[in-house]
Each structure stands twice: as C-alpha cells, then as structure tokens.
Design an enzyme around this catalytic site. Sequence first.
Site, PDB file in Angstrom:
ATOM      1  N   HIS A 264     -10.509   1.106   1.545  1.00 37.16           N
ATOM      2  CA  HIS A 264     -10.342   2.087   2.610  1.00 37.16           C
ATOM      3  C   HIS A 264     -11.550   1.922   3.519  1.00 37.16           C
ATOM      4  CE1 HIS A 264      -8.945   6.033   4.322  1.00 37.16           C
ATOM      5  NE2 HIS A 264     -10.177   5.956   4.809  1.00 37.16           N
TER       6      HIS A 264
ATOM      7  N   LYS B 169      -9.278  -0.248  -6.075  1.00 42.37           N
ATOM      8  CA  LYS B 169      -9.346   0.422  -4.775  1.00 42.37           C
ATOM      9  C   LYS B 169     -10.706   1.056  -4.541  1.00 42.37           C
ATOM     10  CE  LYS B 169      -7.826   1.952  -0.864  1.00 42.37           C
ATOM     11  NZ  LYS B 169      -6.717   2.908  -0.707  1.00 42.37           N
TER      12      LYS B 169
ATOM     13  N   HIS C 285       0.869  -1.187   0.000  1.00 44.94           N
ATOM     14  CA  HIS C 285       0.000   0.000   0.000  1.00 44.94           C
ATOM     15  C   HIS C 285       0.900   1.229   0.000  1.00 44.94           C
ATOM     16  CE1 HIS C 285      -3.890   2.088   1.224  1.00 44.94           C
ATOM     17  NE2 HIS C 285      -2.976   3.059   1.205  1.00 44.94           N
TER      18      HIS C 285
ATOM     19  N   ASP D 220       1.356   2.652   3.611  1.00 50.53           N
ATOM     20  CA  ASP D 220       0.493   3.812   3.385  1.00 50.53           C
ATOM     21  C   ASP D 220       1.313   5.097   3.422  1.00 50.53           C
ATOM     22  OD1 ASP D 220      -1.842   5.205   2.833  1.00 50.53           O
ATOM     23  OD2 ASP D 220      -2.474   5.315   4.931  1.00 50.53           O
TER      24      ASP D 220
ATOM     25  N   HIS E 188      -4.744  -0.604   5.814  1.00 50.00           N
ATOM     26  CA  HIS E 188      -4.316   0.178   6.988  1.00 50.00           C
ATOM     27  C   HIS E 188      -5.286   0.060   8.171  1.00 50.00           C
ATOM     28  CE1 HIS E 188      -7.052   2.871   4.928  1.00 50.00           C
ATOM     29  NE2 HIS E 188      -6.142   3.315   4.078  1.00 50.00           N
TER      30      HIS E 188
ATOM     31  N   HIS F 175       1.597   5.308  -1.707  1.00 56.27           N
ATOM     32  CA  HIS F 175       1.238   6.500  -2.480  1.00 56.27           C
ATOM     33  C   HIS F 175       2.515   7.127  -3.034  1.00 56.27           C
ATOM     34  CE1 HIS F 175      -2.974   6.689  -1.031  1.00 56.27           C
ATOM     35  NE2 HIS F 175      -2.462   6.174   0.081  1.00 56.27           N
TER      36      HIS F 175
END
Length: 412
Positions: A220, A182, A96, A332, A258, A98
């Site tokens: 999420h 996602k 995970h 994350d 997460h 970004h």
Amino acid sequence: MLEMSISFINTITKSTSTSSVTHSYFCCGTKRTNLKGSTSTFHPFNRNKFSLPTVRTKGSRGVIAVKGKLGGTKMGGEEPEVKKFEFTITQPDDWHLHLRDGHLLESVVVHSATTFGRAIIMPNLKPPITTVAAAIAYRERINNALPSNSNFTPLMTLYLTDNTSPDEIKLAKESGAIFGVKLYPAGATTNSEDGVTDLFGKCMRVLQEMMEYGLPLLVHGEVSDHNVDVFDREKVFIDTILKPLVDKLPRLKIVMEHITTIDAVKFVESCMEGFVAATVTPQHLLLNRNALFQGGLQPHNYCLPVLKRETHRQAIVSAVTSGSKQFFLGSDSAPHERHQKERTCGCAGIYSAPIALPLYAKAFEQAGALDKLEAFTSFNGPDFYGLPRNTSKITLQKISWYMSCIPFVSWK
C-alpha cells in the site's frame, strides 16, 4: 445519485470433459445458470445493510444481457437497445481483493467468484492475518462460503508487522498457501493499525528472506504522516520508501497496489520487468477527484489511495493500455456496510466486484484499446506471480443496461 450506464456484461464459458457450458454474470440477487445447467440464486444485496447506493433507472430495473437478450424486471418505458458487438478473452483474475469475514464474506464472495478464476485476498481483517495458520483458516472460511459448483481459488497473503519473523516467511513459502506479504504503513488505510512503523529498521531481515524465497511484497504505497498532503502521500512514499527499498533489495519482487499517480507509473516503468509491477483499479481508470464532490459529497466514491487529478488518471490509462507487462488488474473491491460509508466519518473503499470487469472493458474501450484488455486482465498477473494462465474463456457483450442497486454508481 447520478444516472449511470454500463456498456459491457460478461458470460463465462468453462470447458468440461463432455462439453462447453456457459453461465452468465448477474447482479443484485438475480439468478445465474450454474455449471450443471440448473438455476440457482445467489445471495442478494440488502440495500438497508450494505454500502450499495441507488441509481436512477430508465425504463427497467436490473436489466441483464444473456447472449444478446434482455432480462430483468420491467418497470415501464422502452428497454435499452441491444448492441451486437461482443468479444471473448481468457478468464481474468483479481490480484487485489477484499472479502472481509463472517456475514459480509458470505454476502460478497460470489460476486468475485462468478467472474474471476483466482484472487489475491487481502489480509487486513480484525485481527489481521499475520500467520500461515490464520491464512489457511481464513481460506477455509472463504471456500465454505462459495457455491458448491465454484472453481474460484483464493490466493492467500500475510499481513506484515514490525514483529513478523523470518521463520514465518520460510513457513509461508513451504506451505504453498501464501502468495504474497502485504505492507500496510501503520494508519494508512482500513484496518492498518497493526501495520509497519519502521520498514527499514524492523523488517529488513524479513524482506531479505522474502527476496530469497521469491515471495512478493504487496505494497500500500502511501505514507501515513498526517503532515503530508493526502494527495501527495503516494509520491512521498515512492521517494522515501520504495526507491530506497529497490536500491537495497533489487531482486525483491514488489507489487505497488492500486496506483493513482503519474509518479507511480514512472516509478514502475523505471524498474526491472519481472521484479516490480502494479495493480490498477477500475475507479482510478474511470474517475478523477471531481467524482468525490459532484452533486454533493459522494462517500461511495471515497477510497484510499484517494482519487487524483485528471492528468494522473490519463497517465494510468496510458500505462495500462500501452501493452506493458508491468500493469495488471487489481480491483481493490472493498465492501463496507452501508452505514459505515454514509456517516460523519465514513470508511474508505469502493465495492466494485459485481461489475468490475465491465468497468475495465469500458475504460479500455474509451481509450481505443480493447485489444490490450486481455493481457491486462488475464496474462500479466499470473505471469508476474509465476502461475499458469486460466484456460476458461469469458465473453463480453456490449449493450446498454441499468442497475437499480449496485455499488460504485454515483457517477455518469
């Protein structure tokens, strides 16, 4: 900012056709040895531009360990004592991550690529990555931003919307480029405005198609209803969305991203292994919600889902150190420009990429479970996604070292 000491730093050993070569993991614009044995400098942090708070140092700045030695810029005082303990594990992946886009992508991608073999790349750009064509174009931009000698592999995902079509899911599977879809509940987190407003009413055909193709849904797990307390949004999401979804589509592969609560731990453990799993961040293993407020408001410790009570943190540590195959590494890591964090309405996200693996090692060491670290970081993720495990090795050395310019440091 409070002083922080990190106890682990890592070196990676990669096998080549002629010999094994080692390069070391450095932070904050220092140098590393590349795979050809020469030296290169990676993109330095710009403290005035990116969200990278300062930490007080003791005696040195940017102290780095390379096979038991110390490096860095001496600032006076005594150097930290070197601890000789070290151990080697299979190179991990980040399930995970970004990376953003443009100049921010170019600045941060190397910090993940230096440590991790692969990463699941989040699609919440502006505009979001909603098609296979957009994902492949984004993958090309990532690859172009990597050092020429990098073996890092970005694993792309699609952003689920109310308008995603079953045909796009079929194309995603056939492309071989897409490894998950996602789910962002609309308004739940950064760049989620285009997310799903009615999962069961507008996305069931897509989810059924994903189940048939074995394409994981990456979740999420928070409701975005402002009437629900921010600390309860994960539990409410589990009760109102995830449990009914698993009942309707029991063969749909789901990753609850997460996780932050004992409720999420119990939910994942109640589900069938191989179909439901969870990623865990370093901050949710090491911090509780007090870290948001100690010494004043700490914007660099603000992320979504938000940090929770100590009882929840302990439950997550117990889960990841239990040996369960349903939990694996997902940092994350979420970079923002510094002025976007230190403002009246600051962005959510903790940028941990440069030090993520040492932080995980610290958490497992504190739990007395370093023997469980390798499965969590390197085996459970690829096994769930049906991918081969990495063959490269990474060595972590236990020392005391201090950084003057790193993210995720406003705690001790």
